[in-house]
Every structure is written in C-alpha cells, then in structure tokens.
Write a protein that holds these residues in place. Structure first.
Motif, short mmCIF file in Angstrom:
data_model
loop_
_atom_site.label_atom_id
_atom_site.label_comp_id
_atom_site.label_asym_id
_atom_site.label_seq_id
_atom_site.Cartn_x
_atom_site.Cartn_y
_atom_site.Cartn_z
N UNK A 27 0.84 -1.19 0.00
CA UNK A 27 0.00 0.00 0.00
C UNK A 27 0.87 1.24 0.00
N UNK A 28 0.58 2.16 -0.91
CA UNK A 28 1.33 3.41 -1.03
C UNK A 28 0.85 4.39 0.05
N UNK A 29 1.78 4.87 0.85
CA UNK A 29 1.50 5.90 1.84
C UNK A 29 2.27 7.15 1.45
N UNK A 30 1.56 8.21 1.05
CA UNK A 30 2.23 9.46 0.70
C UNK A 30 2.76 10.10 1.98
N UNK A 31 4.07 10.26 2.06
CA UNK A 31 4.71 10.77 3.28
C UNK A 31 5.68 11.90 2.94
N UNK A 32 5.15 13.06 2.52
CA UNK A 32 6.04 14.16 2.12
C UNK A 32 6.86 14.68 3.30
N UNK A 33 7.90 15.41 2.97
CA UNK A 33 8.76 16.02 3.97
C UNK A 33 10.22 15.96 3.54
N UNK A 34 10.74 14.75 3.37
CA UNK A 34 12.09 14.61 2.81
C UNK A 34 12.08 15.06 1.36
N UNK A 56 8.74 16.21 -1.72
CA UNK A 56 7.29 16.45 -1.81
C UNK A 56 6.49 15.21 -2.16
N UNK A 57 7.07 14.36 -3.00
CA UNK A 57 6.37 13.17 -3.43
C UNK A 57 6.87 11.90 -2.78
N UNK A 58 7.51 12.02 -1.64
CA UNK A 58 8.02 10.82 -0.96
C UNK A 58 6.86 9.91 -0.57
N UNK A 59 7.07 8.61 -0.73
CA UNK A 59 6.09 7.62 -0.33
C UNK A 59 6.78 6.52 0.46
N UNK A 60 5.99 5.84 1.30
CA UNK A 60 6.39 4.59 1.92
C UNK A 60 5.48 3.50 1.38
N UNK A 61 5.92 2.27 1.47
CA UNK A 61 5.16 1.13 0.97
C UNK A 61 4.98 0.14 2.10
#
Length: 209
Positions: free
Chosen positions: A121-128, A130-135
């Motif tokens: 599941x793609x989790x959009x986690x901006x900060x580092x 803008x388009x950073x994601x975790x899986x």
C-alpha cells in the motif's frame, strides 16, 4: 510460494543543491521465484538485474526522486520492460536527473500493488521530498520507508524540496500508527521497527526546533 524480501546494497553518489556525496543505498526486491517489484533502483541496473535472476519485473517503484534512488531506473526499465512509478509531486526532482525521460506511471496515496500474492500500500509521506512515499506490506509485517524514517529518526530536511514539520506530520500520521512489530526497511543503513522509533517522536520534534 510466499513473497519474500531480497536486499541489495549499491554504491554511488547523491547530488543536490550544488553538492555531491558518496552514498550506499538499499535496494529492496519484493516477490517470489517468478515475479517481483524493485523499490528504488539505485546506481547499478546490472547488479539489480542479477539479483532479480530472471524473474518478471512488474514495476520499479520509486520512494522519491533524489538522484541516488532513481539513477538506474530508466536502464532497469529498458532491460525488463517494467514501468517506473513515481508520485507526481516529485516530478521536479525527477527532471533534475532524467530531463528527457518521464516516469511511466503515478503513485497515488493509498493505491495498492499486488506482487506474488502480497499487497503493498502506497502511503504518501512528504517532507524529505514532496512526493516521498512509503510502501506498507502488512502480509510481510514490513514498511519500506525510503528516506522518510530511519533507525534513530526522520530523514534529512536541510536541502531543497524538503520541510521538517511536514516529515514529522507524515511519520506521526502515516507510520507510527502501524503495528509496533512492523519492520522498517530504510533507504540507507540498517532496518529498525515502528515500536523502536515511536517513543522518540517528541525528541525529534524538539531536535528540529
């Protein structure tokens, strides 16, 4: 056959804002003996191909578009026919490295990919970035965090396109609520676990001010 996680470390450089640094990157391969996805095609397409060992590559998934995480993505895609997938908010960073080759598809928040019977599941986690994601792979009790969360704290936010309060919000709202036993497989360095990092949120916030 159940999905497994294979791990490869590749070496190269990271460049942004006029500086260049030597880096070692974690490349994660999730799949079984017949098919897989690659999370972050860093530095060495040939080494990643060798690690795939002839398995069908379903996608090259980019956690973000810093050059050390995507520099081998086009070559890996060309060799395998797999699409390169990136969150659209990171296109400005992507174009710094690959101005003449766009990703093949977009990663959307909460989208689910299935490989070898395992969901990511793609989790959009901006900060580092803008388009950073975790899986998040609940069936494997693991989350692939790219450079959003490391053993010991958040990813760096001192360069262009990054923002410390945003990464803290992302970690708190999207990651720290995962089961504490969830293994955190990072973009660089050693794994950790959600339960090991969650108690330190307030320390990170204070450190960032």
């Amino acid at each position: 056959m159940a999905a497994r996680v294979d791990h490869l470390v590749t070496s190269g450089t990271f460049s942004l804002d006029g500086g260049t640094w030597d880096v070692d990157n974690n490349v994660w391969i999730v799949g079984d003996d017949t098919e897989a996805v690659v999370i972050d095609a860093a530095h060495d397409a040939d080494a990643i191909l060798a690690a795939l060992g002839g398995r069908a590559l379903r996608a090259v998934i980019c956690t973000h578009a810093h050059d050390d995480h995507i520099d081998a993505a086009p070559a890996l895609a060309a060799a395998t026919g797999a699409p390169v997938l990136l969150h659209p908010d990171d296109l400005p960073l992507w174009k710094l490295t690959h101005p003449n080759r766009l990703p093949d598809g977009e990663l959307a928040d909460n989208a689910v990919f299935t490989v070898a019977g395992t969901s990511l599941t793609v989790l959009h986690t901006p900060g580092h970035a803008p388009g950073a994601v975790c899986l998040y792979a609940p069936g494997l009790a693991t989350v692939f965090t790219g450079d959003t969360l490391f053993q010991g704290g958040p990813g760096a936010t001192g360069r262009s396109f990054s923002h410390f309060p945003t990464i803290i919000d992302s970690i708190r709202d999207r990651l720290l609520g995962l089961p504490p036993e969830t293994v955190v497989r990072t973009g660089h360095g050693d794994p950790t676990a959600i339960g090991a990092e969650a108690p330190h949120l307030e320390e990170w916030i204070q450190r960032g001010h």
